[in-house]
Design a protein around this motif. Sequence first.
Motif, PDB file in Angstrom:
ATOM      1  N   LYS A   1     -40.314  12.975  -1.910  1.00 50.27           N
ATOM      2  CA  LYS A   1     -41.134  12.907  -0.701  1.00 50.27           C
ATOM      3  C   LYS A   1     -41.118  11.501  -0.103  1.00 50.27           C
ATOM      4  CE  LYS A   1     -45.866  13.703   0.978  1.00 50.27           C
ATOM      5  NZ  LYS A   1     -47.254  14.072   0.584  1.00 50.27           N
ATOM      6  N   GLN A   2     -41.267  10.491  -0.959  1.00 50.22           N
ATOM      7  CA  GLN A   2     -41.252   9.097  -0.497  1.00 50.22           C
ATOM      8  C   GLN A   2     -39.905   8.744   0.148  1.00 50.22           C
ATOM      9  OE1 GLN A   2     -42.155   6.948  -4.084  1.00 50.22           O
ATOM     10  NE2 GLN A   2     -44.366   7.017  -3.774  1.00 50.22           N
ATOM     11  N   THR A   3     -38.829   9.213  -0.469  1.00 46.37           N
ATOM     12  CA  THR A   3     -37.492   8.910   0.042  1.00 46.37           C
ATOM     13  C   THR A   3     -37.268   9.547   1.399  1.00 46.37           C
ATOM     14  OG1 THR A   3     -36.671   8.766  -2.235  1.00 46.37           O
ATOM     15  CG2 THR A   3     -35.029   8.988  -0.496  1.00 46.37           C
ATOM     16  N   LYS A   4     -37.740  10.782   1.561  1.00 46.51           N
ATOM     17  CA  LYS A   4     -37.587  11.466   2.853  1.00 46.51           C
ATOM     18  C   LYS A   4     -38.370  10.761   3.953  1.00 46.51           C
ATOM     19  CE  LYS A   4     -36.627  16.162   1.200  1.00 46.51           C
ATOM     20  NZ  LYS A   4     -37.141  17.552   1.081  1.00 46.51           N
ATOM     21  N   GLN A   5     -39.539  10.239   3.592  1.00 46.15           N
ATOM     22  CA  GLN A   5     -40.354   9.519   4.576  1.00 46.15           C
ATOM     23  C   GLN A   5     -39.709   8.188   4.948  1.00 46.15           C
ATOM     24  OE1 GLN A   5     -44.119   9.309   2.538  1.00 46.15           O
ATOM     25  NE2 GLN A   5     -44.878  11.212   3.423  1.00 46.15           N
ATOM     26  N   GLN A   6     -39.164   7.490   3.945  1.00 45.75           N
ATOM     27  CA  GLN A   6     -38.608   6.160   4.177  1.00 45.75           C
ATOM     28  C   GLN A   6     -37.234   6.216   4.842  1.00 45.75           C
ATOM     29  OE1 GLN A   6     -38.226   3.769   0.638  1.00 45.75           O
ATOM     30  NE2 GLN A   6     -37.966   1.869   1.772  1.00 45.75           N
ATOM     31  N   PHE A   7     -36.421   7.188   4.396  1.00 42.32           N
ATOM     32  CA  PHE A   7     -35.047   7.289   4.913  1.00 42.32           C
ATOM     33  C   PHE A   7     -34.750   8.730   5.337  1.00 42.32           C
ATOM     34  CE2 PHE A   7     -34.946   4.025   1.494  1.00 42.32           C
ATOM     35  CZ  PHE A   7     -34.666   2.914   2.274  1.00 42.32           C
ATOM     36  N   PRO A   8     -35.350   9.201   6.431  1.00 43.38           N
ATOM     37  CA  PRO A   8     -35.169  10.598   6.835  1.00 43.38           C
ATOM     38  C   PRO A   8     -33.713  10.975   7.098  1.00 43.38           C
ATOM     39  CG  PRO A   8     -36.236   9.304   8.570  1.00 43.38           C
ATOM     40  CD  PRO A   8     -36.232   8.468   7.347  1.00 43.38           C
ATOM     41  N   ASN A   9     -32.894  10.006   7.434  1.00 47.87           N
ATOM     42  CA  ASN A   9     -31.475  10.272   7.700  1.00 47.87           C
ATOM     43  C   ASN A   9     -30.562   9.580   6.697  1.00 47.87           C
ATOM     44  OD1 ASN A   9     -32.020  11.739  10.180  1.00 47.87           O
ATOM     45  ND2 ASN A   9     -32.568   9.746  11.064  1.00 47.87           N
ATOM     46  N   GLY A  10     -31.106   9.242   5.518  1.00 52.54           N
ATOM     47  CA  GLY A  10     -30.323   8.480   4.556  1.00 52.54           C
ATOM     48  C   GLY A  10     -30.270   7.016   4.963  1.00 52.54           C
ATOM     49  N   ILE A  11     -29.308   6.291   4.435  1.00 52.63           N
ATOM     50  CA  ILE A  11     -29.151   4.871   4.728  1.00 52.63           C
ATOM     51  C   ILE A  11     -27.852   4.662   5.499  1.00 52.63           C
ATOM     52  CG2 ILE A  11     -28.854   2.560   3.736  1.00 52.63           C
ATOM     53  CD1 ILE A  11     -30.481   3.472   1.331  1.00 52.63           C
ATOM     54  N   ASP A  12     -27.943   3.990   6.628  1.00 58.09           N
ATOM     55  CA  ASP A  12     -26.756   3.678   7.423  1.00 58.09           C
ATOM     56  C   ASP A  12     -25.846   2.700   6.665  1.00 58.09           C
ATOM     57  OD1 ASP A  12     -27.602   5.237   9.473  1.00 58.09           O
ATOM     58  OD2 ASP A  12     -28.326   3.597  10.736  1.00 58.09           O
ATOM     59  N   ALA A  13     -24.608   2.639   7.097  1.00 59.90           N
ATOM     60  CA  ALA A  13     -23.682   1.635   6.568  1.00 59.90           C
ATOM     61  C   ALA A  13     -23.906   0.326   7.326  1.00 59.90           C
ATOM     62  CB  ALA A  13     -22.246   2.110   6.726  1.00 59.90           C
TER      63      ALA A  13
ATOM     64  N   THR B   1     -32.322  11.454 -10.629  1.00 63.79           N
ATOM     65  CA  THR B   1     -31.531  11.844 -11.797  1.00 63.79           C
ATOM     66  C   THR B   1     -32.104  11.214 -13.064  1.00 63.79           C
ATOM     67  OG1 THR B   1     -29.509  12.103 -10.511  1.00 63.79           O
ATOM     68  CG2 THR B   1     -29.248  11.735 -12.869  1.00 63.79           C
ATOM     69  N   GLY B   2     -32.310  12.052 -14.060  1.00 64.32           N
ATOM     70  CA  GLY B   2     -32.828  11.574 -15.342  1.00 64.32           C
ATOM     71  C   GLY B   2     -34.335  11.549 -15.436  1.00 64.32           C
ATOM     72  N   MET B   3     -35.043  11.860 -14.335  1.00 62.27           N
ATOM     73  CA  MET B   3     -36.509  11.889 -14.380  1.00 62.27           C
ATOM     74  C   MET B   3     -36.970  13.158 -15.096  1.00 62.27           C
ATOM     75  SD  MET B   3     -37.952  10.374 -10.786  1.00 62.27           S
ATOM     76  CE  MET B   3     -37.880   8.607 -10.471  1.00 62.27           C
ATOM     77  N   MET B   4     -37.706  12.971 -16.171  1.00 65.20           N
ATOM     78  CA  MET B   4     -38.143  14.105 -16.988  1.00 65.20           C
ATOM     79  C   MET B   4     -39.366  14.803 -16.408  1.00 65.20           C
ATOM     80  SD  MET B   4     -35.800  13.876 -19.208  1.00 65.20           S
ATOM     81  CE  MET B   4     -36.332  15.078 -20.421  1.00 65.20           C
ATOM     82  N   GLN B   5     -40.147  14.086 -15.602  1.00 63.45           N
ATOM     83  CA  GLN B   5     -41.381  14.661 -15.077  1.00 63.45           C
ATOM     84  C   GLN B   5     -41.147  15.249 -13.685  1.00 63.45           C
ATOM     85  OE1 GLN B   5     -44.714  11.909 -15.315  1.00 63.45           O
ATOM     86  NE2 GLN B   5     -43.726  10.827 -17.003  1.00 63.45           N
ATOM     87  N   PRO B   6     -41.264  16.562 -13.529  1.00 63.81           N
ATOM     88  CA  PRO B   6     -41.042  17.192 -12.213  1.00 63.81           C
ATOM     89  C   PRO B   6     -41.958  16.637 -11.126  1.00 63.81           C
ATOM     90  CG  PRO B   6     -41.123  18.844 -13.952  1.00 63.81           C
ATOM     91  CD  PRO B   6     -41.537  17.557 -14.579  1.00 63.81           C
ATOM     92  N   LYS B   7     -43.214  16.313 -11.485  1.00 62.13           N
ATOM     93  CA  LYS B   7     -44.150  15.789 -10.491  1.00 62.13           C
ATOM     94  C   LYS B   7     -43.674  14.433  -9.951  1.00 62.13           C
ATOM     95  CE  LYS B   7     -48.486  18.041 -11.870  1.00 62.13           C
ATOM     96  NZ  LYS B   7     -49.870  17.811 -12.348  1.00 62.13           N
ATOM     97  N   LEU B   8     -43.170  13.596 -10.850  1.00 61.71           N
ATOM     98  CA  LEU B   8     -42.686  12.282 -10.425  1.00 61.71           C
ATOM     99  C   LEU B   8     -41.455  12.436  -9.548  1.00 61.71           C
ATOM    100  CD1 LEU B   8     -42.815   9.218 -10.519  1.00 61.71           C
ATOM    101  CD2 LEU B   8     -41.518   9.270 -12.658  1.00 61.71           C
ATOM    102  N   ALA B   9     -40.562  13.341  -9.930  1.00 62.83           N
ATOM    103  CA  ALA B   9     -39.355  13.580  -9.129  1.00 62.83           C
ATOM    104  C   ALA B   9     -39.721  14.082  -7.735  1.00 62.83           C
ATOM    105  CB  ALA B   9     -38.445  14.575  -9.833  1.00 62.83           C
ATOM    106  N   ALA B  10     -40.736  14.963  -7.668  1.00 67.78           N
ATOM    107  CA  ALA B  10     -41.173  15.490  -6.359  1.00 67.78           C
ATOM    108  C   ALA B  10     -41.785  14.377  -5.511  1.00 67.78           C
ATOM    109  CB  ALA B  10     -42.184  16.604  -6.573  1.00 67.78           C
TER     110      ALA B  10
END
Length: 923
Positions: free
Chosen positions: A564-576, A551-560
């Motif tokens: 990608k990094q988030t999906k690799q690091q947390f494929p199922n989100g973050i557990d409680a 949210t708030g990232m102006m550059q589409p490439k950076l957001a993409a």
Amino acid sequence: MDKTFNPSQIEQACYQHWESKGMFSPSGHGEPYCILLPPPNVTGSLHMGHAFQHTIMDALIRYRRMKGDNTLWQCGTDHAGIATQMVVERQLNAQGKTRHDLGRDKFVERIWEWKEESGGNITQQMRRLGASADWNREVFTMDDNLSEAVREVFVQLYDEGLIYRGKRLVNWDPVLLTAVSDLEVVNDEEDGHMWYMRYPLSDGSASLTVATTRPETMLGDTAVAVHPDDERYQDFIGKTITLPLTGREIPIIADDYVDPEFGTGCVKITPAHDFNDYDMGKRHDLPMINILDDEARINQNAPAEYQGLDRFDARDKIVKDLEAAGILVETKPHKLKVPRGDRTGVIIEPYLTNQWYVAVESLAKPAIAAVESGEIKFVPENWSKTYYQWMNNIQDWCISRQLWWGHRIPAWFDEDGKEYVGKSEAEIRTKYGLADNVALKQDEDVLDTWFSSALWPFATMGWPENTKELDTFLPSSVLVTGFDIIFFWVARMIMMTKKFTGKIPFKEIYITGLVRDENGDKMSKSKGNVLDPIDVIDGIGLDALIEKRTTGMMQPKLAAKVTKQTKQQFPNGIDAYGTDALRFNFAAMASTSRDINFDMSRVEGYRNFCNKIWNATRFVLMNTEDFDTGNKGGELAFSPFDRWIWSRFERTVAQFEAHVADYRFDLAANTLYEFTWNQFCDWYLELSKPVVNSDATSEAQKRGTRYTLINVLEQLMRVMHPFMPFITDEIWKKIKPLSANTTQVPSIMLDRFVSFEASMLDESAEQEIEWVKSFVVGIRNIRGEMDIAPSKRLPVLLNNLNDVDRQRLENTQQYLTMLAKLESIEILEKTDEAPACATALVGEMEIMIPMAGLIDKEAELARLKKAADKLVAEVQRTEGKLNNQNFVGKAPAQVIDKEKAKLADAQMQLSKIQEQQAAIAKL
């Protein structure tokens, strides 16, 4: 108890109970112990750095509270001048308005409205982290009493000549239109250019070539400087050059600051637009020509054709004009540090303006002496060197900001511009004898946020009134903060507190490291690697996490990329993971390192630790709840296992307290983890089963073990409470009625901390049970190596026993038989011939298990060969990858490290299998 530990079901209700019952307030009894919360921005939300430091502070407060001290964690928030004004201005901008549409008074009213509605977000998040601060004493730096302290300090310093108004260079943000502190400037290396220009001598005899990264500033040049010993330019010193594009004549001067090896050895001097040039300009009494306005546009001091241009548009035009005139020699790519405002991201300009300053030299001397004498101690001590380095070279402090939100400077001006300083206009008229018809106008500027923060240690205690809190809690006990604000906050608190109270603000300063991500990178929104502590506590889905990070990232490439990094690091989100697991992780991270990497897998490990404690409690309750635990009298007979765990527990208490005293929270956490998981849960609970379940043990022995089970656990909860407040309080409430702890308090946080009892140390029991553990582990290792079922009872032969081994065997044989699941134990005499056996050692004693009939030798060798072949292939594949220069040259360092770790693990497993093959082949 529920079968599983669910932190979400206990944490918030538990905290509300604590707060509603006023458990966080000072007791009024015992030695005073106080920590000042570094006031977070009222605009802010809890980040990992906050959560880390708040965990440390809360752990100390809870520990000292349980030790019987009169504890105060003084909390509050900072009005954060720039950040808060920006928040509300953006809200207005979204409505198509600016602050000027409202006017100053209405705009400030709007900020107060926002503060009341949204300004408490971070303090609510602190509560989620378990912070036991005294919320009844929560303050805000714009509160009336703190504002009164600010005015009092300003007026006193002014009257003593230590505050003055002067025209000097400052960091200027051309978007915010205000001076900013060094802390609000981020210097990153960027790609730029170096322009080389030929400056002609006024007599036309020659020219000097100068280099610059900011060509637009040449319009304000007032000299060219060379080193006095540079033989190339000896004949030029004292002459003048005609400044291109302006026609002004400026001198050639000599100054030791010039580096003859850099560039051409000739430096253009622009005193009004460069900090180093400003100092040189003062040394040589050079004119200071400001060529920019507040918005970084070229002003009337420059030639007409450049006036009104933005600084970078002017740069382009100047370069073209220099090139057209044949003055531009060359342009080269150049890496340079670019100062940008941390709020706006725009390039900061050194800018010559009228500002208010504190003359700090006389204030710094007693502050330096307080650390040199040991009156104030840095932890780790090496940070004192950083403190001295800055304090011994301290510069006057610019304290004014061109904002509307903040403490307005208590200075008024008459129509002639003469200044008058006092806490109010009425006070000024009396103080200076001014008639009512003398028109006065208050200074438009506000004070730097760090000015009010510098008064935090005594302003929060009621100064300038002589209050009980000032007498009791000043100096405070320890300040917990980061190394990045030693200059901006820590040093200034010491100076101001010494000046206005004669006391030091705190006795110790514990400097924490910087929390980075698992790869060692700084957490930042631009990198998309920020973690919200509340998300780690409560959990968050992948889609929500991605949205939060982008949210708030102006550059589409950076957001993409971040997606990608988030999906690799947390494929199922973050557990409680719950608060306790996160807090214990922070405690375990709190080493003396400057940088601390946050690894989610460790938080997961500490959630498992919480589950381990929960399940251990259920076991203890099942074996004690409906039985006599010795808390109502009755004979207690303690087994060697009971005496061992009590002795180990007492050592744990002593080690924990020693580590906390040294601010080694990592070692304290590891001490608790080792005892709880490895000694109490994995061993003592198992060792207790033969006692409480056997018909061969007496009621006194069973009572002694049940007493030990419940009381070691209850005391352990008290020791663990500072780090893990929620789970310990919940368990404590379940087990306290069964324990010998007779204190009548509503929460574990008000219970007394465990006292170290040297009389409970039992070296003999410790040695005997370590012998038992080694014996059992030896049997278990043989089972694992030979792939023997854990349930199969084994015959054991013992060889080479000494007298101590024989005595220990006699004392514990029935327990060894149960714990190791043994069929029999036989001692071999020297004349006995041993069959083919798998062996283990306990000291010099041999544990031998005959293999005949236990394993199918050929089948086992075949199984091991298959496993070995697979590992050989894995080793060859990984070695080939690491020997491939193409892979090594392109792969990220962390990928290469993982491959190396994978290779080492495969080689270790292969070595173990080969040892097993050799052992079985001998059978």
